[in-house]
Design an enzyme around this catalytic site. Structure first.
Site, short mmCIF file in Angstrom:
data_model
loop_
_atom_site.label_atom_id
_atom_site.label_comp_id
_atom_site.label_asym_id
_atom_site.label_seq_id
_atom_site.Cartn_x
_atom_site.Cartn_y
_atom_site.Cartn_z
N GLY A 164 0.92 -1.36 0.06
CA GLY A 164 -0.01 -0.21 0.19
C GLY A 164 0.57 1.21 -0.11
O GLY A 164 0.01 2.06 0.48
N GLY A 165 2.02 1.59 -0.04
CA GLY A 165 3.19 2.51 -1.30
C GLY A 165 3.49 2.94 0.98
O GLY A 165 4.23 3.83 0.78
N LYS A 201 14.69 -2.32 -8.89
CA LYS A 201 14.51 -1.79 -10.86
C LYS A 201 12.69 -0.62 -10.56
O LYS A 201 12.32 -1.03 -9.98
CB LYS A 201 14.26 -1.90 -11.78
CG LYS A 201 14.51 -1.24 -13.03
CD LYS A 201 15.77 -0.46 -13.46
CE LYS A 201 15.59 0.03 -14.76
NZ LYS A 201 15.93 1.18 -14.93
N LYS A 237 -7.42 2.51 -4.79
CA LYS A 237 -8.23 1.98 -5.80
C LYS A 237 -9.48 2.92 -6.18
O LYS A 237 -10.19 2.54 -4.81
CB LYS A 237 -8.15 0.42 -6.13
CG LYS A 237 -7.20 -0.23 -6.40
CD LYS A 237 -7.42 -1.85 -6.64
CE LYS A 237 -6.08 -2.15 -6.25
NZ LYS A 237 -6.36 -3.81 -5.67
N GLU A 275 -0.74 -9.66 -7.38
CA GLU A 275 -0.47 -8.60 -8.36
C GLU A 275 0.59 -8.62 -9.00
O GLU A 275 1.86 -9.36 -8.68
CB GLU A 275 -0.41 -7.05 -7.19
CG GLU A 275 -1.62 -7.04 -6.46
CD GLU A 275 -1.69 -5.80 -5.22
OE1 GLU A 275 -2.25 -5.75 -4.54
OE2 GLU A 275 -0.45 -5.27 -5.84
N GLU A 288 2.77 -8.42 -5.30
CA GLU A 288 2.56 -8.26 -4.21
C GLU A 288 1.34 -9.71 -4.01
O GLU A 288 0.85 -10.00 -5.60
CB GLU A 288 2.61 -7.50 -3.31
CG GLU A 288 2.87 -6.24 -3.06
CD GLU A 288 2.36 -5.61 -1.80
OE1 GLU A 288 0.96 -5.58 -1.95
OE2 GLU A 288 2.90 -4.90 -2.00
N ASN A 290 -2.22 -10.91 -2.86
CA ASN A 290 -3.25 -10.95 -1.19
C ASN A 290 -3.69 -11.48 -0.77
O ASN A 290 -4.36 -12.67 -1.86
CB ASN A 290 -4.22 -9.44 -2.03
CG ASN A 290 -3.49 -8.35 -2.18
OD1 ASN A 290 -3.02 -7.87 -1.50
ND2 ASN A 290 -4.35 -7.89 -3.65
N ARG A 292 -6.82 -12.93 0.87
CA ARG A 292 -7.66 -12.72 1.21
C ARG A 292 -9.30 -12.05 -0.01
O ARG A 292 -8.53 -11.95 -1.00
CB ARG A 292 -7.67 -10.71 2.17
CG ARG A 292 -7.72 -9.85 1.44
CD ARG A 292 -8.05 -8.32 1.64
NE ARG A 292 -7.35 -7.51 0.96
CZ ARG A 292 -6.47 -6.48 0.50
NH1 ARG A 292 -5.14 -7.22 1.37
NH2 ARG A 292 -6.28 -5.92 -0.70
N ARG A 336 -15.69 2.68 -6.98
CA ARG A 336 -15.86 2.79 -5.20
C ARG A 336 -16.74 4.08 -5.38
O ARG A 336 -16.23 5.04 -5.25
CB ARG A 336 -14.88 2.35 -4.99
CG ARG A 336 -14.26 1.37 -5.25
CD ARG A 336 -13.19 1.01 -4.16
NE ARG A 336 -11.93 -0.01 -4.26
CZ ARG A 336 -11.38 -0.50 -3.66
NH1 ARG A 336 -10.96 0.12 -2.75
NH2 ARG A 336 -10.32 -1.85 -4.25
C1 MV4 Z 1 6.43 -0.52 -8.45
C2 MV4 Z 1 6.49 0.78 -8.67
C3 MV4 Z 1 7.38 0.75 -10.02
N1 MV4 Z 1 8.59 -0.19 -10.00
N2 MV4 Z 1 7.50 -0.93 -7.90
C4 MV4 Z 1 2.97 0.84 -5.13
C5 MV4 Z 1 2.19 -0.30 -4.05
C6 MV4 Z 1 3.56 -1.48 -2.75
N3 MV4 Z 1 2.16 -2.07 -3.72
C7 MV4 Z 1 3.97 -1.38 -5.14
N4 MV4 Z 1 3.76 -0.09 -5.71
C8 MV4 Z 1 5.01 -0.01 -6.39
N5 MV4 Z 1 5.58 -0.48 -6.94
C9 MV4 Z 1 8.56 -1.68 -8.60
N6 MV4 Z 1 9.78 -1.86 -9.19
C10 MV4 Z 1 5.26 1.03 -8.70
C11 MV4 Z 1 4.23 1.30 -7.73
C12 MV4 Z 1 3.58 2.23 -7.49
C13 MV4 Z 1 1.83 1.34 -8.19
C14 MV4 Z 1 1.51 0.52 -8.12
C15 MV4 Z 1 0.66 -0.18 -8.34
C16 MV4 Z 1 -0.84 0.65 -8.57
C17 MV4 Z 1 -0.63 1.77 -7.85
C18 MV4 Z 1 1.27 2.48 -7.62
C19 MV4 Z 1 0.88 4.11 -7.74
C20 MV4 Z 1 1.96 4.08 -7.64
C21 MV4 Z 1 3.32 3.74 -7.26
#
Ligand code: MV4
Length: 449
Positions: A164-165, A201, A237, A275, A288, A290, A292, A336
């Protein structure tokens, strides 16, 4: 099959689970906080137990109180829904020790996927593509900078306990590394009491495409195709759809196989989501898992015409799955609807709903626990309804969504409906031309009514 299921959740998902239980002839127990006494899940369940005050820590997150409700009602299974205790391995373990079936994976599976470095290592062993990066946790800044130069900037620092960031930092050059490292570690420590960081990366402007999977107790795992969840804001989302407008039959074949490998590598039991990040060249990488049922599960239910809560309960009861994969035969999209003021930075807007008229009609589904006269409490998630539309094509699905949004009336509080109306008119969105950066450039003035 179970005799009585206790639903350890609230809101629309509690109601959603009760509906399937009724269709399966299973008795239901609702638990609720004092703030939720007027909620529909309390009225629709066969029994309801008030377990504490409004604060989640004293109600929906309070394991001893939930286990007390299990004991007095004699429930033989617990459905955790999403959020709250759904991915809490300790809770799943306590259920196991109490002889009550946790409808979901084992505590071991939850732990394995909850730790992102362990999850990534598991995927590498299983042959699932992952983003190039550090081999496990970083020891120090020096090692981090060395790896960043090997894989090339930009890179992203991630917390192993994250998701979730939280605890995530993008780094563009050596000079920025140390500061990003310090702040990522601090945030991770504060949020998860675990400051383990790894680097990979940075994939520029990726799409978020996830695969629904289901595994049974006999080692069978199949996939139920994908959902595109790229329309997000600050890791929340807003809209999900299936199929992804970016998908091709070839890519679905490859990603579906990878998702099944991911599930089989941990002998996954239950419904789960793999994901992926997908770049513009259609390279895909595990992000990732999930463990659930997810908010957006109805999108998949609509395009494959199966009840995922029913599948979840069946596999938990030891019934084998069919073993075949499912492919979309329709297009579905979910908006949503949150109690938020979109013109004020999506600020929560709790309060009394003075009038409520749901969208209806062919191909329109609304999952909600609210009604006219209901007061949205300020203590929980602001989602109050999910509007799901389905049609033969994406174009028709968007038209139906526009019609349904125009029909939907919610008064007394602000909702995200004006945003969804504007989105459905956006040319890039209509063309399927978007990625996870979409909301950074979306003009919110389009939402003015
Ligand atoms: C990343 C990415 C770009 N490159 N990993 C956001 C939440 C976390 N679960 C992983 N995320 C990201 N990982 C790499 N190597 C960009 C994101 C990301 C993102 C991913 C899915 C949906 C929305 C997003 C918004 C910002 C960054």
């Amino acid at each position: 099959m179970f005799n009585k299921i206790l639903i350890a959740n609230r809101g629309e998902i509690a109601l959603r689970i009760i509906r399937t239980c009724k269709e399966m002839g299973i008795k239901t127990v609702a638990i609720y906080s004092k703030a939720d006494a007027e909620s529909l899940h309390v009225r629709f369940a066969d029994e309801a137990v008030c377990i504490g005050p409004a604060a989640s820590s004293e109600s929906y997150l309070n394991i001893p109180r939930i286990m007390a409700a299990v004991e007095i009602t004699n429930a033989d299974a617990i459905h955790p829904g999403y959020g709250f205790l759904a991915e809490n391995a300790n809770f799943a373990e306590i259920c196991r020790q109490s002889g009550v079936k946790f409808i979901g994976p084992t505590p071991e599976m939850i732990n394995k996927m909850g730790d992102k470095v362990t999850a990534k290592e598991t995927m590498i062993k299983a042959g699932v593509p992952v983003v190039p990066g550090s081999d496990g946790l970083l020891k120090d800044v020096k090692q981090g900078i060395k790896i960043a130069n090997q894989i090339g900037y930009p890179v992203i620092l991630k917390a192993t306990a994250g998701g979730g960031g939280k605890g995530m930092r993008i780094v563009n050059k050596d000079d920025e590394f140390e500061e990003a490292w310090d702040s990522a570690r601090k945030e991770a420590k504060a949020s998860f009491t675990n400051d383990g960081i790894y680097v990979e990366k940075y994939v520029v402007e990726p799409r978020h495409i996830e695969f629904q999977i289901v595994g049974d107790q006999f080692g069978n795992v199949c996939h139920l195709s994908e959902r595109d969840c790229s329309i997000q804001r600050r890791h929340q989302k807003l809209v999900e759809e299936s199929p992804s407008p970016f998908m091709t039959p070839e890519l679905r074949e490859k990603m579906g196989e990878a998702a099944i490998k991911a599930g089989k590598s941990i002998n996954y039991e239950g419904v789960g989501t793999i994901e992926f990040l997908v770049d513009k060249f259609r390279n895909f990488y595990f992000m990732e898992m999930n463990t659930r049922i997810q908010v957006e599960h109805p999108v998949t239910e609509e395009v494959i015409d199966h009840d995922l809560i029913k599948e979840q309960i069946k596999v938990a009861a030891g019934i084998p799955i069919s073993g075949k994969n499912y492919f979309p035969t329709m297009h579905a999209m979910e908006c949503r609807i949150n109690a938020e003021d979109v013109m004020k930075d999506f600020r929560p807007s709790p309060g009394k709903i003075t009038s409520f008229h749901s969208a209806k009609g062919h191909g329109v589904r609304v999952d909600t626990h609210v009604y006219a006269g209901y007061t949205v409490p300020p203590y929980y998630d602001s989602m109050i309804a999910k509007l799901i539309c389905k049609a033969q094509t994406r174009e028709d699905c968007i038209k139906k969504m526009q019609r349904a949004l125009d029909e939907f009336v919610i008064e007394g509080i602000k909702t995200t409906i004006p945003f969804h109306k504007a989105l459905m008119k956006d040319e890039a969105f209509k063309a399927g031309d978007f990625n996870t950066g979409f909301m950074n450039t979306f003009d919110m003035d389009n939402c003015k009514e």
